[in-house]
Scaffold this motif. Structure first.
Motif, PDB file in Angstrom:
ATOM      1  N   VAL A 298       0.851  -1.190   0.000  1.00 25.99           N
ATOM      2  CA  VAL A 298       0.000   0.000   0.000  1.00 25.99           C
ATOM      3  C   VAL A 298       0.888   1.241   0.000  1.00 25.99           C
ATOM      4  O   VAL A 298       1.535   1.556   0.992  1.00 25.99           O
ATOM      5  CB  VAL A 298      -0.947  -0.010   1.216  1.00 25.99           C
ATOM      6  N   ALA A 299       0.892   1.910  -1.146  1.00 24.25           N
ATOM      7  CA  ALA A 299       1.712   3.121  -1.280  1.00 24.25           C
ATOM      8  C   ALA A 299       1.086   4.296  -0.557  1.00 24.25           C
ATOM      9  O   ALA A 299       1.787   5.164  -0.038  1.00 24.25           O
ATOM     10  CB  ALA A 299       1.909   3.453  -2.756  1.00 24.25           C
ATOM     11  N   ALA A 300      -0.250   4.330  -0.530  1.00 21.99           N
ATOM     12  CA  ALA A 300      -0.939   5.445   0.123  1.00 21.99           C
ATOM     13  C   ALA A 300      -2.288   4.985   0.647  1.00 21.99           C
ATOM     14  O   ALA A 300      -3.022   4.280  -0.053  1.00 21.99           O
ATOM     15  CB  ALA A 300      -1.117   6.610  -0.841  1.00 21.99           C
ATOM     16  N   ALA A 301      -2.602   5.370   1.871  1.00 18.26           N
ATOM     17  CA  ALA A 301      -3.919   5.184   2.458  1.00 18.26           C
ATOM     18  C   ALA A 301      -4.469   6.561   2.787  1.00 18.26           C
ATOM     19  O   ALA A 301      -3.725   7.438   3.241  1.00 18.26           O
ATOM     20  CB  ALA A 301      -3.839   4.325   3.712  1.00 18.26           C
ATOM     21  N   VAL A 302      -5.764   6.766   2.554  1.00 10.58           N
ATOM     22  CA  VAL A 302      -6.367   8.087   2.741  1.00 10.58           C
ATOM     23  C   VAL A 302      -7.601   7.952   3.618  1.00 10.58           C
ATOM     24  O   VAL A 302      -8.460   7.086   3.377  1.00 10.58           O
ATOM     25  CB  VAL A 302      -6.765   8.709   1.382  1.00 10.58           C
ATOM     26  N   ASP A 303      -7.700   8.815   4.631  1.00 11.93           N
ATOM     27  CA  ASP A 303      -8.883   8.834   5.478  1.00 11.93           C
ATOM     28  C   ASP A 303      -8.968  10.185   6.165  1.00 11.93           C
ATOM     29  O   ASP A 303      -7.998  10.969   6.160  1.00 11.93           O
ATOM     30  CB  ASP A 303      -8.845   7.697   6.507  1.00 11.93           C
ATOM     31  N   PHE A 304     -10.123  10.449   6.781  1.00  9.75           N
ATOM     32  CA  PHE A 304     -10.324  11.714   7.493  1.00  9.75           C
ATOM     33  C   PHE A 304     -10.281  11.520   9.001  1.00  9.75           C
ATOM     34  O   PHE A 304     -10.331  12.477   9.748  1.00  9.75           O
ATOM     35  CB  PHE A 304     -11.666  12.330   7.075  1.00  9.75           C
TER      36      PHE A 304
ATOM     37  N   PHE B  97       1.695   0.018   8.685  1.00  4.83           N
ATOM     38  CA  PHE B  97       1.955  -0.163   7.255  1.00  4.83           C
ATOM     39  C   PHE B  97       3.050   0.770   6.777  1.00  4.83           C
ATOM     40  O   PHE B  97       3.215   1.880   7.281  1.00  4.83           O
ATOM     41  CB  PHE B  97       0.687   0.127   6.446  1.00  4.83           C
ATOM     42  N   PRO B  98       3.788   0.347   5.746  1.00  4.77           N
ATOM     43  CA  PRO B  98       4.701   1.257   5.072  1.00  4.77           C
ATOM     44  C   PRO B  98       3.908   2.224   4.190  1.00  4.77           C
ATOM     45  O   PRO B  98       2.678   2.170   4.135  1.00  4.77           O
ATOM     46  CB  PRO B  98       5.562   0.312   4.230  1.00  4.77           C
ATOM     47  N   GLY B  99       4.604   3.100   3.497  1.00  5.08           N
ATOM     48  CA  GLY B  99       3.931   4.030   2.606  1.00  5.08           C
ATOM     49  C   GLY B  99       3.348   5.226   3.331  1.00  5.08           C
ATOM     50  O   GLY B  99       3.685   5.510   4.492  1.00  5.08           O
ATOM     51  N   MET B 100       2.453   5.940   2.665  1.00  2.00           N
ATOM     52  CA  MET B 100       1.877   7.169   3.195  1.00  2.00           C
ATOM     53  C   MET B 100       0.505   6.910   3.810  1.00  2.00           C
ATOM     54  O   MET B 100      -0.298   6.159   3.261  1.00  2.00           O
ATOM     55  CB  MET B 100       1.721   8.204   2.074  1.00  2.00           C
ATOM     56  N   SER B 101       0.249   7.549   4.952  1.00  2.00           N
ATOM     57  CA  SER B 101      -1.080   7.556   5.565  1.00  2.00           C
ATOM     58  C   SER B 101      -1.532   9.009   5.590  1.00  2.00           C
ATOM     59  O   SER B 101      -1.053   9.804   6.398  1.00  2.00           O
ATOM     60  CB  SER B 101      -1.030   6.968   6.981  1.00  2.00           C
ATOM     61  N   LEU B 102      -2.430   9.364   4.669  1.00  2.00           N
ATOM     62  CA  LEU B 102      -2.739  10.763   4.377  1.00  2.00           C
ATOM     63  C   LEU B 102      -4.076  11.190   4.960  1.00  2.00           C
ATOM     64  O   LEU B 102      -5.099  10.545   4.737  1.00  2.00           O
ATOM     65  CB  LEU B 102      -2.751  10.976   2.862  1.00  2.00           C
ATOM     66  N   HIS B 103      -4.064  12.316   5.663  1.00  2.00           N
ATOM     67  CA  HIS B 103      -5.282  12.878   6.229  1.00  2.00           C
ATOM     68  C   HIS B 103      -5.905  13.804   5.196  1.00  2.00           C
ATOM     69  O   HIS B 103      -5.403  14.909   4.939  1.00  2.00           O
ATOM     70  CB  HIS B 103      -4.956  13.641   7.520  1.00  2.00           C
ATOM     71  N   MET B 104      -6.995  13.358   4.572  1.00  2.00           N
ATOM     72  CA  MET B 104      -7.635  14.139   3.519  1.00  2.00           C
ATOM     73  C   MET B 104      -9.140  13.935   3.552  1.00  2.00           C
ATOM     74  O   MET B 104      -9.614  12.852   3.898  1.00  2.00           O
ATOM     75  CB  MET B 104      -7.132  13.699   2.127  1.00  2.00           C
ATOM     76  N   ASP B 105      -9.849  14.978   3.133  1.00  2.00           N
ATOM     77  CA  ASP B 105     -11.290  14.884   2.920  1.00  2.00           C
ATOM     78  C   ASP B 105     -11.511  14.685   1.426  1.00  2.00           C
ATOM     79  O   ASP B 105     -11.453  15.640   0.638  1.00  2.00           O
ATOM     80  CB  ASP B 105     -11.977  16.160   3.410  1.00  2.00           C
TER      81      ASP B 105
END
Length: 661
Positions: free
Chosen positions: A65-71, A83-91
């Protein structure tokens, strides 16, 4: 601590802070990550990732998983730690945020986009909760979460991965006639993806709970979705298999139950499931084996219950809720059975998840809940105990995610097909649409929606849909009102005269309430209410005025099942039967026409007995045609008719013309 009315001291657990995974990264160093840890790996993106249940499933199936996105910040902390990769805080409901995400991911070759757009508005429980908030607490009735599936699809369109995986509650499909799912499928097919919808029982893939989920898969390399073999009933993972090895927790009413860290001693016999859950965990420790304090009266209730006990059967002096309103307020689990589905409600209370051991009168712990959701023991959840319960309840069970992801593994070189795929079912729908248009322009005009069909004619067909008459008789009656948009006394008398039976005349008499109401025929709701259309009649009426819905009649379900080579029309009509039907109906402006055409085929050609396969426009696609015994195949439409299951035999020639290209 002050007890108040809860019966136990009020407490908040400690807040667990977790360090980021050693191979995690941030957007500013994503390029370096791609050249290092991410090099030569099959990369995925997890949208609306939560704590990472689906991410873990993807990882188990072979993706990184290169990127996971959640709010949800707590859930993202959990994801970043595991997890490796990015965990991004986004709407993702914000288009600017989607632009930013696509820009961040631009250097990467994303093979798969996965996710589960928030599903509360689609589930029965969620709709009820939102309705209450709107009515009593000023909640905006236009819940933006309903549109987050569109945001999910927007990201897919812009990243153009080889494969797509979407998970949601079954009500996302069943609750709105699969409108959203059909729309997503149509748009993915426009991009050259083949798609598959499945309603999946999670226990059939090793998850120790009753949990049915809707899975939508898409890929643009090959039209193939190979799922692993489902488990049989006697192979399922029971609750004892899942949590029976975890330490016994002594329960003293009102005292703390469990701890963040407890000693673990592996039993002499450990289930295969538990062995999997213990991999890479500390051999002598178990984490987060803790739950809420137990009231004294609850401890007494829990000890007296078994898995079959209803709340109404609890001793009346111990009941705190009205037994007639809370019939399933308490649920004790069974060692030898599956758990009930773990949901986010477990963060509020655990009464649906009472431990099966009589000697442990308590609700499930965080670690037990995580096990039932198939999170391994090494997986930790950031935040308080309630945060952990919520993250677990909202998660996709990793073992289910793994099974779904496996069906999307690359075939051959794993490259997207040049120009995309032309999916099989899209071709089937095109042939069905062409046949339906031909029928609409001929004698069967009154069985299909279009500009020729007014609300008046649709209502006449609907109220006669349950009568028994010959096709020619029904056709003659509808011809009386052909071209009319309203009814007067003369046209009502003519229609009554054309009615061949007293039953038909009685149905026509219902139309009298709308004589002279010229504009009312354009008001769909008023027509249904004035004529007091029964549910089945109302569905036919709505279909003929081109409403986009699924007509779940036995005939249409039979057509869909035979084309798929399934038994869904006989075994699971309202779930798997609808899924089979969805593939033939599709989406877009011609969806109502195709749905009406399937009704027509199912009631006149593709009969349960004596199917007229040579007249069917879809016979070349029928998986069951070869299995139908020769004495069930006819070259002419049988004379025996029932108005609910027939149309005029003039459809024969048009069927042959389009069905045999």
């Amino acid at each position: 601590m002050r007890r108040q009315h809860y019966g136990v001291p009020l407490e908040r657990s400690d807040c667990l802070e977790l360090r980021r995974h050693r191979n995690s990264c941030k957007p500013e160093n994503f390029g370096k990550w791609l050249g290092g840890f991410g090099a030569d790996k099959r990369l995925a993106v997890d949208l609306f990732s939560g704590a990472g249940g689906l991410s873990l499933g993807l990882e188990r199936a072979g993706w990184t998983v290169a990127a996971a996105v959640d709010f949800d910040e707590r859930a993202l902390q959990t994801h970043a730690a595991n997890f490796p990769g990015m965990s991004l805080h986004m709407d993702l409901g914000n288009p600017d945020e989607r632009d930013r995400l696509v820009e961040i991911l631009e250097p990467a070759k994303i093979d798969l986009v996965a996710g589960g757009p928030p599903c509360q508005p689609f589930s029965r429980a969620g709709r009820s909760k939102i309705r209450s908030l709107v009515e009593h607490h000023g909640r905006d009735p236009h819940d933006r979460r309903k549109e987050l599936w569109s945001a999910y699809l927007d990201v897919v369109k812009r990243l153009r991965p080889r494969a797509v995986l979407m998970e949601n509650v079954p009500d996302m499909g069943l609750g709105d006639d699969f409108f959203v799912v059909r729309t997503i499928e149509e748009q993915l097919e426009d991009l050259g993806y083949a798609t598959q919808i499945r309603l999946v029982d999670a226990w059939k893939y090793g998850v120790p709970q009753h949990r049915k989920r809707l899975i939508l898969l898409a890929r643009n390399d090959v039209e193939c979705f190979s799922w692993r073999k489902e488990l049989e009933h006697d192979q399922r993972t029971t609750l004892r298999d899942a949590i029976g090895d975890l330490p016994v927790l002594p329960v003293v009413p009102t005292e703390r139950v469990g701890q963040r860290e407890l000693p673990y001693e592996e039993p002499s016999e450990l289930s295969k499931f538990a062995q999997d859950m213990r991999k890479r965990a500390r051999k002598d420790r178990v984490w987060d084996h803790m739950t809420r304090r137990v009231r004294a009266d609850d401890a007494e209730i829990f000890s007296s219950m078994d898995s079959t006990t209803l709340y109404s059967q609890i001793s009346p002096e111990l009941q705190r809720y009205k037994a007639d309103h809370f019939t399933d307020k308490y649920k004790k689990l069974d060692w030898s059975d599956l758990s009930r589905s773990i949901t986010a409600h477990i963060a509020k209370d655990g009464y649906w998840y009472i431990h099966p051991d009589q000697e442990q009168p308590r609700t499930l712990t965080v670690r037990e809940s995580a096990r039932v959701q198939t999170f391994p023991d090494k997986f930790r959840f950031a935040g308080t105990r309630s945060d952990a319960f919520r993250q677990i309840g909202n998660a996709v069970p990793p073992l289910l995610g793994e099974a779904a992801a496996e069906a999307l593994l690359p075939v051959g070189d794993g490259q997207s097909a040049e120009g995309g795929l032309r999916p099989h079912w899209r071709t089937v729908r095109e042939d069905l649409t062409a046949w339906a248009r031909g029928q609409r322009d001929a004698e069967n005009w009154y069985q299909l929606p279009g500009r020729h069909m007014s609300g008046l004619q649709a209502a006449v067909v609907a109220i006669l849909s349950g009568t028994r008459m010959q096709p020619a008789q029904l056709s003659a009656m509808v011809e009386v009102v052909r071209g009319l948009t309203s009814m007067n006394t003369a046209s009502l008398e003519a229609l009554t005269t054309a009615a061949p039976t007293e039953a038909a005349k009685a149905r026509v008499a219902r139309l009298s309430v709308m004589v002279g109401e010229s504009s009312a025929w354009e008001d769909e709701k008023k027509v249904r209410e004035s004529l007091m259309l029964k549910p089945a009649e109302a569905t036919v009426y709505r279909l003929l005025i081109a409403e986009d819905l699924l007509w779940v009649g036995q005939g249409a379900l039979r057509v869909a099942a035979r084309l798929h080579g399934s038994a869904s029309d006989r075994t699971n009509r309202l779930s798997d039967g609808r899924v089979d039907l969805v593939k033939l109906v599709g989406a877009g402006e011609d969806a109502p026409l195709r749905m009406a055409a399937l009704r027509l085929i199912g009631t006149s050609i593709c009969r349960a007995k004596e199917p007229v396969c040579d007249a069917c426009p879809l016979s070349q696609y029928c998986a069951d045609r070869e299995s139908l015994s020769s004495d069930h195949l006819f070259t002419e439409v049988p004379n025996e008719t029932n108005d609910r299951d027939t149309v005029p035999a003039q459809s024969r020639q048009a069927g042959r013309t389009v069905g045999r290209r």
